[in-house]
Enzyme design. Structure first.
Site, PDB file in Angstrom:
ATOM      1  N   TYR A   1      -1.752   0.424  10.747  1.00  0.00           N
ATOM      2  CA  TYR A   1      -2.311  -0.382   9.488  1.00  0.00           C
ATOM      3  C   TYR A   1      -0.577  -0.333   8.486  1.00  0.00           C
ATOM      4  CZ  TYR A   1      -3.430  -0.869   4.334  1.00  0.00           C
ATOM      5  OH  TYR A   1      -3.929  -1.231   3.102  1.00  0.00           O
TER       6      TYR A   1
ATOM      7  N   GLU B   1       0.069   3.721   1.755  1.00  0.00           N
ATOM      8  CA  GLU B   1       0.225   4.204   2.999  1.00  0.00           C
ATOM      9  C   GLU B   1       1.665   3.920   3.588  1.00  0.00           C
ATOM     10  OE1 GLU B   1      -2.057   5.555   5.628  1.00  0.00           O
ATOM     11  OE2 GLU B   1      -2.730   6.416   3.577  1.00  0.00           O
TER      12      GLU B   1
ATOM     13  N   SER C   1       0.898  -1.210  -0.049  1.00  0.00           N
ATOM     14  CA  SER C   1       0.159   0.022   0.008  1.00  0.00           C
ATOM     15  C   SER C   1       0.830   1.206  -0.180  1.00  0.00           C
ATOM     16  CB  SER C   1      -0.810   0.025   1.335  1.00  0.00           C
ATOM     17  OG  SER C   1      -1.328   1.283   1.414  1.00  0.00           O
TER      18      SER C   1
HETATM   19  P1  NAP Z   1     -11.640  -4.604   1.566  1.00  0.00           P
HETATM   20  O1  NAP Z   1     -12.683  -4.193   0.898  1.00  0.00           O
HETATM   21  O2  NAP Z   1     -11.476  -4.034   3.158  1.00  0.00           O
HETATM   22  O3  NAP Z   1     -11.291  -6.014   1.795  1.00  0.00           O
HETATM   23  C1  NAP Z   1     -10.528  -6.788   2.708  1.00  0.00           C
HETATM   24  C2  NAP Z   1     -10.896  -8.136   2.622  1.00  0.00           C
HETATM   25  O4  NAP Z   1     -10.039  -8.971   3.568  1.00  0.00           O
HETATM   26  C3  NAP Z   1     -12.313  -8.659   3.030  1.00  0.00           C
HETATM   27  O5  NAP Z   1     -12.641  -9.683   2.021  1.00  0.00           O
HETATM   28  C4  NAP Z   1     -12.329  -9.166   4.417  1.00  0.00           C
HETATM   29  O6  NAP Z   1     -13.212  -9.798   4.721  1.00  0.00           O
HETATM   30  C5  NAP Z   1     -10.978  -9.765   4.290  1.00  0.00           C
HETATM   31  N1  NAP Z   1     -10.397 -10.068   5.592  1.00  0.00           N
HETATM   32  C6  NAP Z   1     -10.207  -9.396   6.598  1.00  0.00           C
HETATM   33  N2  NAP Z   1      -9.803  -9.933   7.838  1.00  0.00           N
HETATM   34  C7  NAP Z   1      -9.599 -11.287   7.407  1.00  0.00           C
HETATM   35  C8  NAP Z   1      -8.879 -12.328   7.767  1.00  0.00           C
HETATM   36  N3  NAP Z   1      -8.354 -12.230   9.205  1.00  0.00           N
HETATM   37  N4  NAP Z   1      -8.763 -13.412   7.259  1.00  0.00           N
HETATM   38  C9  NAP Z   1      -9.107 -13.580   5.910  1.00  0.00           C
HETATM   39  N5  NAP Z   1      -9.825 -12.398   5.340  1.00  0.00           N
HETATM   40  C10 NAP Z   1      -9.860 -11.220   5.996  1.00  0.00           C
HETATM   41  O7  NAP Z   1     -10.230  -4.129   0.972  1.00  0.00           O
HETATM   42  P2  NAP Z   1      -9.884  -3.780  -0.739  1.00  0.00           P
HETATM   43  O8  NAP Z   1      -9.992  -2.392  -0.671  1.00  0.00           O
HETATM   44  O9  NAP Z   1     -10.449  -4.589  -1.424  1.00  0.00           O
HETATM   45  O10 NAP Z   1      -8.270  -4.054  -0.508  1.00  0.00           O
HETATM   46  C11 NAP Z   1      -7.782  -5.228  -0.879  1.00  0.00           C
HETATM   47  C12 NAP Z   1      -6.098  -5.459  -0.188  1.00  0.00           C
HETATM   48  O11 NAP Z   1      -5.314  -4.315  -0.855  1.00  0.00           O
HETATM   49  C13 NAP Z   1      -6.189  -5.179   1.130  1.00  0.00           C
HETATM   50  O12 NAP Z   1      -5.120  -6.028   1.616  1.00  0.00           O
HETATM   51  C14 NAP Z   1      -5.748  -3.542   1.250  1.00  0.00           C
HETATM   52  O13 NAP Z   1      -5.144  -3.412   2.669  1.00  0.00           O
HETATM   53  C15 NAP Z   1      -4.894  -3.548   0.260  1.00  0.00           C
HETATM   54  N6  NAP Z   1      -5.088  -2.113  -0.256  1.00  0.00           N
HETATM   55  C16 NAP Z   1      -6.247  -1.481  -0.718  1.00  0.00           C
HETATM   56  C17 NAP Z   1      -6.038  -0.353  -1.318  1.00  0.00           C
HETATM   57  C18 NAP Z   1      -7.210   0.562  -1.867  1.00  0.00           C
HETATM   58  O14 NAP Z   1      -7.235   1.825  -1.778  1.00  0.00           O
HETATM   59  N7  NAP Z   1      -8.366  -0.287  -1.817  1.00  0.00           N
HETATM   60  C19 NAP Z   1      -4.811   0.237  -1.528  1.00  0.00           C
HETATM   61  C20 NAP Z   1      -3.417  -0.326  -1.373  1.00  0.00           C
HETATM   62  C21 NAP Z   1      -3.720  -1.489  -0.706  1.00  0.00           C
HETATM   63  P3  NAP Z   1     -14.601  -9.310   5.195  1.00  0.00           P
HETATM   64  O15 NAP Z   1     -15.326  -9.088   4.059  1.00  0.00           O
HETATM   65  O16 NAP Z   1     -15.141 -10.631   5.975  1.00  0.00           O
HETATM   66  O17 NAP Z   1     -14.270  -8.108   6.400  1.00  0.00           O
HETATM   67  O1  F7E Z   2      -9.058   8.208   3.988  1.00  0.00           O
HETATM   68  C1  F7E Z   2      -9.266  11.691   5.354  1.00  0.00           C
HETATM   69  C2  F7E Z   2      -8.572  10.379   5.920  1.00  0.00           C
HETATM   70  O2  F7E Z   2     -10.085   6.131   4.753  1.00  0.00           O
HETATM   71  C3  F7E Z   2      -8.452   8.909   3.098  1.00  0.00           C
HETATM   72  C4  F7E Z   2      -7.234   2.008   2.306  1.00  0.00           C
HETATM   73  O3  F7E Z   2      -7.907   1.419   1.230  1.00  0.00           O
HETATM   74  O4  F7E Z   2      -6.233   3.697   0.843  1.00  0.00           O
HETATM   75  C5  F7E Z   2      -7.234   3.592   1.991  1.00  0.00           C
HETATM   76  O5  F7E Z   2      -6.733   4.126   3.190  1.00  0.00           O
HETATM   77  C6  F7E Z   2      -8.073  10.308   3.543  1.00  0.00           C
HETATM   78  C7  F7E Z   2      -7.505  10.253   4.929  1.00  0.00           C
HETATM   79  O6  F7E Z   2      -8.424   6.077   2.959  1.00  0.00           O
HETATM   80  C8  F7E Z   2     -12.756  11.514   6.362  1.00  0.00           C
HETATM   81  O7  F7E Z   2      -8.061  11.122   7.337  1.00  0.00           O
HETATM   82  C9  F7E Z   2     -11.213  12.864   6.128  1.00  0.00           C
HETATM   83  O8  F7E Z   2      -6.384  11.122   5.082  1.00  0.00           O
HETATM   84  O9  F7E Z   2     -10.501   6.408   2.586  1.00  0.00           O
HETATM   85  P1  F7E Z   2      -9.626   6.739   3.687  1.00  0.00           P
HETATM   86  P2  F7E Z   2      -7.036   5.827   3.455  1.00  0.00           P
HETATM   87  O10 F7E Z   2      -6.708   5.896   4.794  1.00  0.00           O
HETATM   88  O11 F7E Z   2      -6.033   6.603   2.462  1.00  0.00           O
HETATM   89  C10 F7E Z   2      -4.710   3.188   1.136  1.00  0.00           C
HETATM   90  C11 F7E Z   2      -3.927   3.269   0.053  1.00  0.00           C
HETATM   91  C12 F7E Z   2      -4.948   1.564   1.946  1.00  0.00           C
HETATM   92  O12 F7E Z   2      -4.018   0.765   1.746  1.00  0.00           O
HETATM   93  C13 F7E Z   2      -5.923   1.553   2.890  1.00  0.00           C
HETATM   94  O13 F7E Z   2      -6.316  -0.184   2.991  1.00  0.00           O
HETATM   95  O14 F7E Z   2      -9.281  11.037   4.045  1.00  0.00           O
HETATM   96  N1  F7E Z   2     -10.600  11.933   5.791  1.00  0.00           N
HETATM   97  N2  F7E Z   2     -12.513  12.756   6.385  1.00  0.00           N
HETATM   98  C14 F7E Z   2     -11.642  10.702   6.052  1.00  0.00           C
HETATM   99  N3  F7E Z   2     -11.630   9.313   5.867  1.00  0.00           N
HETATM  100  C15 F7E Z   2     -12.466   8.795   6.406  1.00  0.00           C
HETATM  101  N4  F7E Z   2     -12.372   7.421   6.284  1.00  0.00           N
HETATM  102  N5  F7E Z   2     -13.644   9.281   6.918  1.00  0.00           N
HETATM  103  C16 F7E Z   2     -13.807  10.775   6.908  1.00  0.00           C
HETATM  104  O15 F7E Z   2     -14.867  10.956   7.634  1.00  0.00           O
END
Ligand code: NAP
Ligand code: F7E
Length: 350
Positions: free
Chosen positions: A150, A127, A125
Site C-alpha cells: 500500500y 504510511e 499518506s
Molecule cells: P476508505 O473509507 O477505505 O474509502 C476508500 C474509497 O475508495 C471507497 O469509496 C472505495 O469504494 C473506493 N475504491 C476502492 N477501490 C476503488 C476502485 N477500484 N475504483 C474506485 N473507487 C474505489 O478510505 P478513507 O479513509 O476514506 O481514505 C480516503 C483516501 O485517503 C484513500 O485514498 C486512503 O488511502 C487515503 N488516506 C486515508 C487516511 C486515513 O487515515 N483515513 C490517511 C491517509 C491517506 P467502496 O466503498 O466500494 O469500497
Molecule cells: O492500523 C495496528 C496495525 O489498520 C494501525 C489507513 O487509513 O492509516 C491507515 O493505515 C496500526 C497498525 O491503519 C490491529 O498493525 C494492531 O500498526 O488502523 P490501521 P494503518 O495501517 O495505519 C494510513 C495513514 C493510511 O493511509 C491507510 O489508508 O494498528 N493494529 N492490532 C491493528 N490494525 C488493525 N487493522 N487491526 C488490528 O487488530
C-alpha cells in the site's frame, strides 16, 4: 456554482468531504464503483445521498474517467479512491498497486488530456514514511521508506502527481495525511475495530477483543478536520504538498484503554493479542508536523485524541442500542459481526 468530483465517495473521507463542499455551495459529483450490494450507507447516514450526483468511476477503468471528464470539466477533483487497507495490501499487492498506484496515473493523465484546468487533490499518506528511524516528527522533507505494498503504491502516486505538476503545469497537490478517524471509519481499521467491540462488549453482544501489534504508535486526528485541509490546498495561489496531522502520537494500547474507560469498562478484562493480526512488516511510529499547513493555509486540527475516541465509542454504543431496540439495521456493524465468525484467511487482517 463550482463543480467538484470526489472519487471514493462511499468511503469515510468521501462523505465528510461531500458534506463540507455541499455546505460551501458546490455542485458535487461522487465517483463510485459498482458493487453487487450497494454501499451508500455512509452517504445516507450523513444525509448527503440525495444532494450529490453519483457517477460510476473505477480507478481500474480509464474509460469511465474519460466519459465523465469529456462531459463535465470539474473545477476541483479530489482523488480519495484507493485500496486503502494496509493489511490487505500484503494479500493483494498487485491489485493494491493497480488501484492505489497506477489508478492515480490513469486519472491524472486523463485530466491532463481532457480537463487540464481542473485543480487536483491526491490522497497521499503518512504510511509513505514507513521506517522513520530518528525522523520524528515527520514533515514534508522527511524521506519516504515505505513498508507495505500500500505504502509503495501511494509513494509512486505521490511522485507521479509531483511529476505531472512540474512537467505539465497542472494545479495538482498531495495531502500527506496522517491517520484520521471518525464514526464512519471502516470497521477493519484498528480504531473502529476497537470502538465497535467496546460498544458490543458494553451491551453484552461480544466477550472480548483480539488485537495485533498494540505497541504501534499513530498520530490520530478527526476526518472532519482533515477534509477541510484538502479543500484549503486547492484554494492556494500555487499547488503544493502538505502534511496534515496533530503532532501527537499514541499507541494502539492507549487508544483501546481510553475507549474501554469511556464505556466504564476495564481494558485488561477484555483485551488480548494474537500474532495472526500482525503484518509481515509494520510501521511502528508515525507522528506528523503540520506546521507548514498552519503557516501557509491557517489549518489546525480542532478535535483532540480523547474527544475523537469519545465521539466514536458513543456513536457505536448508540448504533448497537438502536439495533437492539429494532430501530435500525446497522449495516457496517452487522458486517463486522460477519467478519468475526468467518474462517476465511483474510480474517487475520480485520
Ligand atoms: P476508505 O473509507 O477505505 O474509502 C476508500 C474509497 O475508495 C471507497 O469509496 C472505495 O469504494 C473506493 N475504491 C476502492 N477501490 C476503488 C476502485 N477500484 N475504483 C474506485 N473507487 C474505489 O478510505 P478513507 O479513509 O476514506 O481514505 C480516503 C483516501 O485517503 C484513500 O485514498 C486512503 O488511502 C487515503 N488516506 C486515508 C487516511 C486515513 O487515515 N483515513 C490517511 C491517509 C491517506 P467502496 O466503498 O466500494 O469500497
Ligand atoms: O492500523 C495496528 C496495525 O489498520 C494501525 C489507513 O487509513 O492509516 C491507515 O493505515 C496500526 C497498525 O491503519 C490491529 O498493525 C494492531 O500498526 O488502523 P490501521 P494503518 O495501517 O495505519 C494510513 C495513514 C493510511 O493511509 C491507510 O489508508 O494498528 N493494529 N492490532 C491493528 N490494525 C488493525 N487493522 N487491526 C488490528 O487488530
Amino acid at each position: 456554482m463550482k463543480i467538484a468530483l470526489i472519487t471514493g465517495i462511499t468511503g469515510q473521507d468521501g462523505v465528510y468531504l461531500a458534506d463540507f463542499l455541499l455546505k460551501k455551495g458546490y455542485d458535487v459529483y461522487g465517483g463510485f464503483r459498482r458493487l453487487s450490494t450497494p454501499n451508500f450507507w455512509r452517504l445516507k447516514d450523513m444525509e448527503v445521498f440525495d444532494k450529490i450526483k453519483l457517477v460510476p468511476l473505477d480507478l481500474s477503468d480509464q474509460s469511465s474517467m474519460m466519459n465523465f471528464l469529456e462531459k463535465i470539466k470539474p473545477d476541483e477533483i479530489y482523488n480519495l479512491a484507493a485500496q486503502s487497507f494496509v493489511g490487505v495490501s500484503f494479500e493483494q499487492p498487485i491489485h493494491s498497486g493497480d488501484i492505489t498506484g497506477l489508478g492515480v496515473t490513469r486519472l491524472i493523465d486523463t485530466i491532463r488530456t481532457l480537463s487540464p484546468k481542473s485543480k487536483f487533490y491526491q490522497a497521499s499518506s503518512s504510511e509513505m514514511y514507513g521506517d522513520v528511524g530518528d525522523a520524528v516528527p515527520q514533515d514534508e522533507t522527511t524521506v519516504f521508506k515505505p513498508r507495505s505494498p500500500y505504502a509503495a503504491a501511494k509513494t509512486y502516486a505521490h511522485y507521479i502527481v509531483q511529476n505531472y505538476r512540474s512537467a505539465y503545469n497542472l494545479y495538482a497537490c498531495s495531502g500527506i495525511l496522517f491517520n484520521h478517524e471518525s464514526p464512519y471509519r471502516g470497521i477493519e481499521f484498528v480504531t473502529r475495530k476497537i470502538t465497535n467491540a467496546v460498544a458490543r462488549i458494553k451491551l453484552g453482544l461480544q466477550k472480548e477483543l483480539t488485537l495485533g501489534n498494540i505497541d504501534a504508535q499513530r498520530d490520530w486526528g478527526f476526518a472532519g478536520d482533515y477534509v477541510q485541509a484538502m479543500w484549503m490546498m486547492l484554494q492556494q495561489d500555487k499547488p503544493d504538498d502538505y502534511v496534515i496531522a496533530t503532532n501527537e502520537a499514541y499507541t494502539v494500547r492507549d487508544f483501546a484503554k481510553k475507549s474501554f474507560e469511556i464505556a466504564g469498562l476495564n481494558y485488561e478484562d477484555y483485551t488480548k493479542t494474537d500474532t495472526k493480526f500482525m503484518r509481515p512488516s509494520d510501521v511502528h511510529l508515525l507522528k506528523g508536523n503540520p506546521q507548514k499547513a498552519k503557516d501557509k493555509m491557517g489549518w489546525e486540527p480542532k478535535v483532540n485524541f480523547n474527544e475523537l475516541i469519545k465521539m466514536m465509542v458513543e456513536r457505536d454504543i448508540q448504533r448497537w442500542r438502536r439495533y437492539l431496540k429494532g430501530e435500525v439495521f446497522p449495516w457496517d456493524a452487522i458486517n463486522a459481526e460477519g467478519w468475526e465468525v468467518t474462517s476465511l484467511p483474510s480474517y487475520r487482517f480485520t
